[in-house]
Design a protein around this motif. Structure first.
Motif, PDB file in Angstrom:
ATOM      1  N   LEU A 217       5.450   3.407 -17.374  1.00 26.48           N
ATOM      2  CA  LEU A 217       4.492   4.054 -16.485  1.00 26.48           C
ATOM      3  C   LEU A 217       5.227   4.754 -15.347  1.00 26.48           C
ATOM      4  O   LEU A 217       6.304   4.325 -14.936  1.00 26.48           O
ATOM      5  N   GLU A 218       4.631   5.825 -14.846  1.00 24.65           N
ATOM      6  CA  GLU A 218       5.187   6.564 -13.723  1.00 24.65           C
ATOM      7  C   GLU A 218       4.117   6.673 -12.640  1.00 24.65           C
ATOM      8  O   GLU A 218       2.975   7.039 -12.931  1.00 24.65           O
ATOM      9  N   ALA A 219       4.486   6.355 -11.417  1.00 26.58           N
ATOM     10  CA  ALA A 219       3.537   6.377 -10.304  1.00 26.58           C
ATOM     11  C   ALA A 219       4.045   7.320  -9.221  1.00 26.58           C
ATOM     12  O   ALA A 219       5.254   7.503  -9.052  1.00 26.58           O
ATOM     13  N   SER A 220       3.116   7.898  -8.493  1.00 28.85           N
ATOM     14  CA  SER A 220       3.452   8.750  -7.358  1.00 28.85           C
ATOM     15  C   SER A 220       2.416   8.531  -6.270  1.00 28.85           C
ATOM     16  O   SER A 220       1.307   8.055  -6.524  1.00 28.85           O
ATOM     17  N   ALA A 221       2.781   8.859  -5.047  1.00 30.31           N
ATOM     18  CA  ALA A 221       1.860   8.734  -3.914  1.00 30.31           C
ATOM     19  C   ALA A 221       2.329   9.656  -2.808  1.00 30.31           C
ATOM     20  O   ALA A 221       3.529   9.946  -2.680  1.00 30.31           O
ATOM     21  N   ARG A 222       1.378  10.137  -2.022  1.00 32.57           N
ATOM     22  CA  ARG A 222       1.750  10.963  -0.868  1.00 32.57           C
ATOM     23  C   ARG A 222       2.320  10.097   0.254  1.00 32.57           C
ATOM     24  O   ARG A 222       3.228  10.505   0.974  1.00 32.57           O
ATOM     25  N   ARG A 223       1.779   8.881   0.363  1.00 32.02           N
ATOM     26  CA  ARG A 223       2.259   7.960   1.396  1.00 32.02           C
ATOM     27  C   ARG A 223       1.933   6.540   0.957  1.00 32.02           C
ATOM     28  O   ARG A 223       0.839   6.265   0.484  1.00 32.02           O
ATOM     29  N   LEU A 224       2.892   5.648   1.126  1.00 30.41           N
ATOM     30  CA  LEU A 224       2.682   4.238   0.783  1.00 30.41           C
ATOM     31  C   LEU A 224       3.542   3.403   1.731  1.00 30.41           C
ATOM     32  O   LEU A 224       4.757   3.297   1.559  1.00 30.41           O
ATOM     33  N   GLU A 225       2.899   2.853   2.754  1.00 27.62           N
ATOM     34  CA  GLU A 225       3.613   2.110   3.788  1.00 27.62           C
ATOM     35  C   GLU A 225       2.967   0.753   4.005  1.00 27.62           C
ATOM     36  O   GLU A 225       1.735   0.621   3.956  1.00 27.62           O
ATOM     37  N   LEU A 226       3.798  -0.236   4.274  1.00 30.07           N
ATOM     38  CA  LEU A 226       3.337  -1.591   4.569  1.00 30.07           C
ATOM     39  C   LEU A 226       4.001  -2.047   5.852  1.00 30.07           C
ATOM     40  O   LEU A 226       5.204  -2.315   5.891  1.00 30.07           O
ATOM     41  N   GLY A 227       3.233  -2.105   6.925  1.00 34.96           N
ATOM     42  CA  GLY A 227       3.774  -2.541   8.198  1.00 34.96           C
ATOM     43  C   GLY A 227       4.948  -1.718   8.667  1.00 34.96           C
ATOM     44  O   GLY A 227       5.919  -2.255   9.230  1.00 34.96           O
ATOM     45  N   GLY A 228       4.915  -0.406   8.436  1.00 36.99           N
ATOM     46  CA  GLY A 228       6.002   0.473   8.849  1.00 36.99           C
ATOM     47  C   GLY A 228       7.116   0.615   7.840  1.00 36.99           C
ATOM     48  O   GLY A 228       8.039   1.406   8.051  1.00 36.99           O
ATOM     49  N   VAL A 229       7.072  -0.137   6.732  1.00 35.07           N
ATOM     50  CA  VAL A 229       8.097  -0.056   5.681  1.00 35.07           C
ATOM     51  C   VAL A 229       7.639   0.933   4.621  1.00 35.07           C
ATOM     52  O   VAL A 229       6.532   0.813   4.077  1.00 35.07           O
ATOM     53  N   ASP A 230       8.478   1.913   4.319  1.00 33.77           N
ATOM     54  CA  ASP A 230       8.162   2.920   3.317  1.00 33.77           C
ATOM     55  C   ASP A 230       8.400   2.334   1.930  1.00 33.77           C
ATOM     56  O   ASP A 230       9.541   2.132   1.510  1.00 33.77           O
ATOM     57  N   LEU A 231       7.313   2.058   1.198  1.00 33.44           N
ATOM     58  CA  LEU A 231       7.429   1.453  -0.126  1.00 33.44           C
ATOM     59  C   LEU A 231       7.820   2.452  -1.201  1.00 33.44           C
ATOM     60  O   LEU A 231       8.053   2.059  -2.341  1.00 33.44           O
ATOM     61  N   LEU A 232       7.889   3.729  -0.849  1.00 39.02           N
ATOM     62  CA  LEU A 232       8.315   4.737  -1.816  1.00 39.02           C
ATOM     63  C   LEU A 232       9.832   4.890  -1.837  1.00 39.02           C
ATOM     64  O   LEU A 232      10.374   5.542  -2.742  1.00 39.02           O
ATOM     65  N   GLY A 233      10.514   4.333  -0.864  1.00 41.26           N
ATOM     66  CA  GLY A 233      11.976   4.386  -0.833  1.00 41.26           C
ATOM     67  C   GLY A 233      12.580   3.117  -1.402  1.00 41.26           C
ATOM     68  O   GLY A 233      11.934   2.343  -2.113  1.00 41.26           O
TER      69      GLY A 233
END
Length: 426
Positions: A217-233
């Motif tokens: 599977l491949e996922a994408s998002a414009r923004r995905l953050e948890l408590g200031g942590v960038d979950l896309l990085g």
């Protein structure tokens, strides 16, 4: 040499025949093979399409092992004079010829021995690689999550713990969208529910947030953050282990039946968060007390089968909350439990949410359960959000707009007490 190779091949026939017969017999009774036969698929196509691919992995490993063993056997026969004869030679004859000179020039022994060992190991490694490539269950692409360059489309509150904007999940091979442009936020201390029928994309959306997307599977998002942590990085495992807690649907399959609770539930605390064994058990004991488990010290020494379903689910909640996460993902945690135990588990989740302020992403297909626990609700169908409900307390067929939400509410059973019985109790 021809006679030696033929003799070794004949000696291995029995092992190959027994393994292939057992594998074919097991696979032929599988449901997908039975279904293919009932659909009228010819026997040769069943064998080529269904049976042989699922036999490929162990068969190729056996072939590689037999090839490696045959090299050693042929060299051994040549070493004792029963294999290659002068002027022909192989590693066995080289070892035999160098045996008399091992003291004067040991290289004549080391060279053939190293070559034989290297060739045998190489054959085994090649066999493992071919087996992995031929296995239809493992021949998939690795899951990956990327950033969508489009501009953000949702407003973010100041106290938002999780910001998910534009989550999209596609099947890697076909490109078919499974989740399409799902956006939401969860504030601190808030319980956000996601409801929908099976296959609507609820768990897929949560798996993107938890960085646990399945292979292929491949996922994408414009923004995905948890408590200031960038979950896309790139997020260290230690950060994920401390920021996100998970409670799965069936505690029986989430727990290892061969290990006591204290050992397996303290793994994250010890391995990822670097707590000592004593501190990890102390935190778990406190968590067990918080979820109202009797004799918490004794429960840590018990195996999963010694606990009831509700007790195991409470233990999973305590384990997930032991890291004091910013976000708790509960993926249908009450589906496998009876009604009485459901109420107990929901009460524990709600109380711990209020006491710790942890944001909760609660997944369910039962609007009745969601109404009792959640502050806001997203209704998903076919991978998209069809309705957002902010007033859960007043949730009814009259207050919702989308026809699918009305159908979900109509499918939720409601126990009505007859008026005569109510008057009798009064």
């Amino acid at each position: 040499m021809v006679q030696v190779v033929v003799a070794i091949a004949v000696a291995n026939i029995a092992g190959f025949a027994r393994l292939t017969a057992n594998l074919a017999a097991k696979i032929s009774t599988s449901e997908y093979v039975t279904t293919a036969r009932l659909m009228g698929v010819p026997a040769h196509r069943v064998a080529v399409r269904h049976v042989l691919p699922n036999m490929a992995e162990p068969t190729l490993i056996l072939i590689a092992g037999a090839f490696s063993g045959a090299l050693v056997e042929i060299s051994g026969l040549s070493f004792i004079g029963l294999g290659a004869q002068t002027p022909a030679f192989d590693w066995g004859t080289l070892l035999n010829d160098g045996l008399d000179r091992i003291v004067v020039n040991p290289v004549v022994i080391v060279g053939p021995a190293v070559a034989l060992t290297f060739a045998s190991l190489a054959a085994l490694l090649v066999g493992d690689g071919l087996a992995a490539a031929a296995n239809p269950r493992s021949n998939t692409t690795r899951a990956r999550t990327t950033r969508d360059p489009a501009a953000p489309t949702i407003a973010v509150e100041d106290d938002a713990v999780l910001v998910a904007d534009g989550i999209t999940v596609r099947h890697g091979a076909s490109g078919r969208p499974l989740v399409d442009d799902v956006s939401f936020t969860i504030r601190r201390g808030e319980v956000l529910g996601i409801v929908g029928e099976s296959g609507s994309g609820k768990s897929l959306t949560a798996s993107v947030v938890a960085r646990l997307l399945s292979e292929g599977l491949e996922a994408s998002a414009r923004r995905l953050e948890l408590g200031g942590v960038d979950l896309l990085g790139r997020v260290p495992d230690r950060v994920l282990a401390s920021r996100i807690g998970l409670v799965y649907q069936d505690p029986g399959t989430a727990l290892n039946p061969a290990m006591v609770l204290g050992i397996q539930l303290s793994d994250v605390l010890r391995m990822r968060l670097r707590h000592s064994r004593r501190d990890a058990l102390r935190l778990l004991t406190q968590g067990f007390r918080a979820v109202k488990l009797t004799d918490p010290e004794g429960r840590l020494r018990q195996y999963p089968h010694q606990l009831s379903g509700g007790m195991k689910q409470r233990a999973m909640i305590a384990s997930a909350m032991s890291t004091k996460p910013d976000l708790l993902i509960a993926d249908e945690p009450t589906t496998a439990l009876d009604v009485t135990v459901q109420r107990e588990v929901l009460t524990v989740l709600k109380r711990m949410n209020e006491e710790s302020g942890t944001a909760v992403l609660f997944i369910s297909h039962d609007l009745g359960v969601v109404r009792a626990l959640c502050d806001r609700v997203l209704v998903m169908r076919n991978g998209s959000v069809v309705e957002r409900i902010d007033d859960v307390a007043g949730l009814s067929p009259e207050t919702v707009e989308h026809p699918y939400t009305k159908q979900l509410l109509a499918a939720t059973p409601v126990v009505r007490v007859p008026e005569q019985q109510t008057e009798a109790h009064a």
